[in-house]
Design a protein around this motif. Structure first.
Motif, PDB file in Angstrom:
ATOM      1  N   TYR A 552      19.148   3.672 -21.931  1.00  0.00           N
ATOM      2  CA  TYR A 552      20.350   4.517 -21.816  1.00  0.00           C
ATOM      3  C   TYR A 552      21.464   3.732 -21.113  1.00  0.00           C
ATOM      4  N   ILE A 553      21.103   3.068 -20.003  1.00  0.00           N
ATOM      5  CA  ILE A 553      22.081   2.279 -19.232  1.00  0.00           C
ATOM      6  C   ILE A 553      22.648   1.142 -20.076  1.00  0.00           C
ATOM      7  N   ILE A 554      21.768   0.435 -20.789  1.00  0.00           N
ATOM      8  CA  ILE A 554      22.207  -0.685 -21.626  1.00  0.00           C
ATOM      9  C   ILE A 554      23.133  -0.194 -22.741  1.00  0.00           C
ATOM     10  N   HIS A 559      28.036  -0.183 -25.477  1.00  0.00           N
ATOM     11  CA  HIS A 559      28.753   0.572 -26.515  1.00  0.00           C
ATOM     12  C   HIS A 559      29.494   1.800 -25.987  1.00  0.00           C
ATOM     13  N   GLY A 560      29.074   2.314 -24.823  1.00  0.00           N
ATOM     14  CA  GLY A 560      29.624   3.585 -24.369  1.00  0.00           C
ATOM     15  C   GLY A 560      30.611   3.458 -23.236  1.00  0.00           C
ATOM     16  N   ASP A 561      30.346   4.188 -22.164  1.00  0.00           N
ATOM     17  CA  ASP A 561      31.251   4.232 -21.017  1.00  0.00           C
ATOM     18  C   ASP A 561      30.540   3.657 -19.793  1.00  0.00           C
ATOM     19  N   PRO A 562      30.859   2.438 -19.356  1.00  0.00           N
ATOM     20  CA  PRO A 562      30.184   1.818 -18.192  1.00  0.00           C
ATOM     21  C   PRO A 562      30.279   2.650 -16.923  1.00  0.00           C
ATOM     22  N   GLY A 566      26.335   4.530 -13.187  1.00  0.00           N
ATOM     23  CA  GLY A 566      25.956   4.944 -11.837  1.00  0.00           C
ATOM     24  C   GLY A 566      25.288   6.307 -11.832  1.00  0.00           C
ATOM     25  N   GLU A 567      25.851   7.230 -12.601  1.00  0.00           N
ATOM     26  CA  GLU A 567      25.289   8.579 -12.691  1.00  0.00           C
ATOM     27  C   GLU A 567      23.888   8.559 -13.307  1.00  0.00           C
ATOM     28  N   ILE A 568      23.740   7.763 -14.388  1.00  0.00           N
ATOM     29  CA  ILE A 568      22.426   7.664 -15.047  1.00  0.00           C
ATOM     30  C   ILE A 568      21.398   7.054 -14.092  1.00  0.00           C
ATOM     31  N   TYR A 569      21.846   6.062 -13.329  1.00  0.00           N
ATOM     32  CA  TYR A 569      20.956   5.407 -12.362  1.00  0.00           C
ATOM     33  C   TYR A 569      20.452   6.422 -11.330  1.00  0.00           C
TER      34      TYR A 569
END
Length: 602
Positions: A552-554, A559-562, A566-569
């Motif tokens: 998900y992070i990669i 491709h998405g929103d960097p 932080g939120e995903i982490y």
């Protein structure tokens, strides 16, 4: 302890200086070796001794000795061997003795020490150590075996080896290992006597049949065999002894063992298998008085056809007396081996095999693997109409005899599809999936491939049925279904189906991975849809899989929103099980430290 270690290290200085002086190692290497030796010395001199410390120290010294030999060979350095090589070997010898004294119960040290002494030719050390080993480990047959082999192979002392084995058998009267060693020892002596006195040992046929005319060592071997057969009533062990007599060509002894086998083990499939294979090899068989049991003429056969025929007769007698699947399997296995050599009598051999397979099938004692071999034989024989009729019959009846065989259902269905028996194939498929249940995945795959090739318009019907099946089948089919929809219809259709399938049990991680891949190969990536598989994967598998969070992070970084990383982490750290959290944090740190590495991540 420190003073003692320092004293030991000082004692090593002369050999280290010699290594540097003769240019086996340079100054830095010598310094490293000295440091390592000092570390090992401190470990083995600790108050609480550890086996592994001794083993590592010994291994280091042995590796050093090996490296020295390599460098001597490479640079042609031959002098100072006694000051260097011999000194290291002596140190290893001392370490082994010390370890053995401290850990007498660990047989590994004793065995490793004997191997070491053999390697460096410290024969005299072993002879003393063997006596001590047997005092401590007389309860282990392997120790008596090692002692006897040493005396026989290194000291060429048959008498001492015999004494070790007899003492071992006195303590371990049921040891197959020691009986085999003793049996071989006596047969070895017989062979040596035969080679030394060839003219004396030549006998007439009548003399060979007379037990009293056995050479003394052969009589001793016979006595060993008789005692072994009393103590160990195991047909496999008796066959092992018989095979040893074949190596030494002790025909008289073979006859006696075979005769005893026939009398005592007529109920054992392995006995019949052994007798049949002996017929095949043209080996000596039992006396005429035993033939009533075997019901086979044991007269010598010379030609290959005659030997195969005699072998087959023994098996035919066997399957009449022992009506088991094991007996039929041994019979068929032997015929398969015979058929491997297609250079001579191919038709004769093949006919025998086919007839035997048919008999075993009729007796309902044929294993799955032999059915498959038979089907393969019949399938390849396309010119023979009878073979094709037989194939249909066997394919139909085999699954009735072994209904839980996936492979038999598979070949049955494949045959029907290849021969375009569509209606029958449908009926067989329904029946097979009902019987096999979760094991029927290979049949679903075959049905799907056939439908895609022959009736593409019915493919979706098969997919929809498959995803409603057992979880094992459904999980496999869901990703394939989504991919098929993208390829044959559109990404929009696939998205709708994904939204439905991802919520239907059983949940499937591969479905999310496949949908994520499909979204990324579109001409224009729609972030809303491309993010959804990762979000669903995290929701359904985020507790037990740190990989879904990393994926998900990669995805967001590439491709998405960097900013979302932080939120995903934080979500991952909160959601993952404790044992997986540390792994995730470590993997995430590597990605953050080297962002370019994500380009190589699939």
């Amino acid at each position: 302890m420190a003073e003692f270690v320092e004293k030991r290290c000082e004692d090593m200085i002369p050999e280290l200086e010699q290594m540097e002086k003769i240019k086996l190692f340079d100054k830095n290497e010598i310094r490293g070796i000295a440091k390592k030796l000092k570390e090992f010395e401190y470990k083995v001199q600790r108050h609480t001794k550890c086996k592994e410390d001794y083993l590592r120290y010994i291994q280091y010294e042995m590796d050093l000795l090996k490296l020295i030999k390599q460098r001597r060979d490479k640079f042609g350095i031959t002098h100072k061997k006694s000051d260097v090589d011999y000194a290291i070997a002596n140190k290893v010898n001392h370490l082994y003795k010390e370890a053995i004294f401290k850990f007498q119960d660990d047989i590994r040290f004793w065995i490793a020490y004997i191997k070491f002494c053999k390697h460096v030719r410290f024969q005299s050390c072993v002879s003393r150590m063997i006596g001590k080993m047997l005092q401590v480990h007389q309860d282990k047959p392997k120790c008596w075996h090692i002692a006897a082999r040493w005396e026989l192979e290194e000291n060429n002392n048959r008498q001492t080896a015999r004494q070790f084995l007899l003492r071992g058998l006195h303590i371990h009267p049921n040891s197959q290992l020691l009986f085999v060693d003793t049996f071989r020892l006596e047969l070895d002596e017989t062979l040596n006597n035969t080679e030394d006195n060839e003219s004396k040992t030549q006998s007439t046929p009548s003399e060979i049949d007379d037990e009293d005319d056995m050479p003394l060592p052969l009589k001793r071997a016979y006595v060993v065999y008789k005692e072994a057969s009393k103590c160990i009533e195991d047909i496999k062990f008796i066959i092992e002894l018989l095979n040893i007599t074949k190596e030494y060509k002790a025909e008289k002894l073979q006859k006696n063992i075979v005769s005893d086998m026939i009398q005592q083990y007529a109920h054992e499939p392995l006995m019949w298998d052994t007798m049949a294979r002996r017929e095949l090899e043209g080996l000596v068989q039992p006396f005429a008085s035993d033939e009533s049991i075997m019901e086979v003429n044991s007269s010598e056969q010379s030609s290959l056809r005659d030997r195969i025929t005699s072998c087959n007769k023994v098996y035919q007698t066997a399957v009449k007396k022992i009506k088991t699947e094991e007996m039929w399997s041994l019979y068929i296995e032997c015929l398969l081996e015979i058929n491997h050599d297609a250079g001579s009598l191919p038709n004769f051999k093949k006919k025998l095999l086919k007839n035997t397979l048919a008999q075993a099938h009729q007796a309902k004692k044929l294993k799955e693997k032999y059915y498959l071999h038979w089907i393969d034989m019949l399938s390849n024989d396309k010119k023979d109409e009878n073979a094709q009729k037989k194939l249909e019959e066997i394919l139909s009846s085999a699954i009735e005899i072994i209904p839980n065989s996936v492979s038999l259902w598979h070949v049955r269905l494949r045959h029907l599809l290849v021969t375009r028996q569509e209606e029958e194939a449908t009926n067989v498929f329904v029946k097979a999936t009902q019987i096999l249940g979760e094991k029927s995945l290979p049949l679903w795959r075959m049905k799907l491939l056939h439908t895609q090739a022959k009736s593409p318009d019915k493919t979706e019907e098969i997919f929809q049925a498959a995803v409603q099946e057992h979880p094992n089948i459904s999980k496999d089919m869901k990703p394939s279904y989504i991919e098929w929809l993208v390829l044959t219809k559109s990404i929009h259709t696939a998205r709708k189906m994904y939204d439905s399938l991802c919520l239907q049990p059983p949940i499937c991680l591969e479905l999310h991975k496949k949908m994520a891949e499909l979204e990324l190969i579109q001409p224009e990536i729609a972030l809303k849809y491309a993010r959804r598989p990762h979000e669903m994967a995290a929701l359904q598998f985020g507790k037990n899989s740190f990989k879904v969070w990393l994926d998900y992070i990669i995805f967001e970084m590439k491709h998405g929103d960097p900013k979302k990383v932080g939120e995903i982490y934080r979500r991952a750290v909160k959601t993952l099980e404790v044992a997986l959290t540390d792994i995730f944090i470590s993997e995430y740190a590597l990605i953050k430290a080297n962002p370019d590495s994500i380009n190589s991540v699939s």
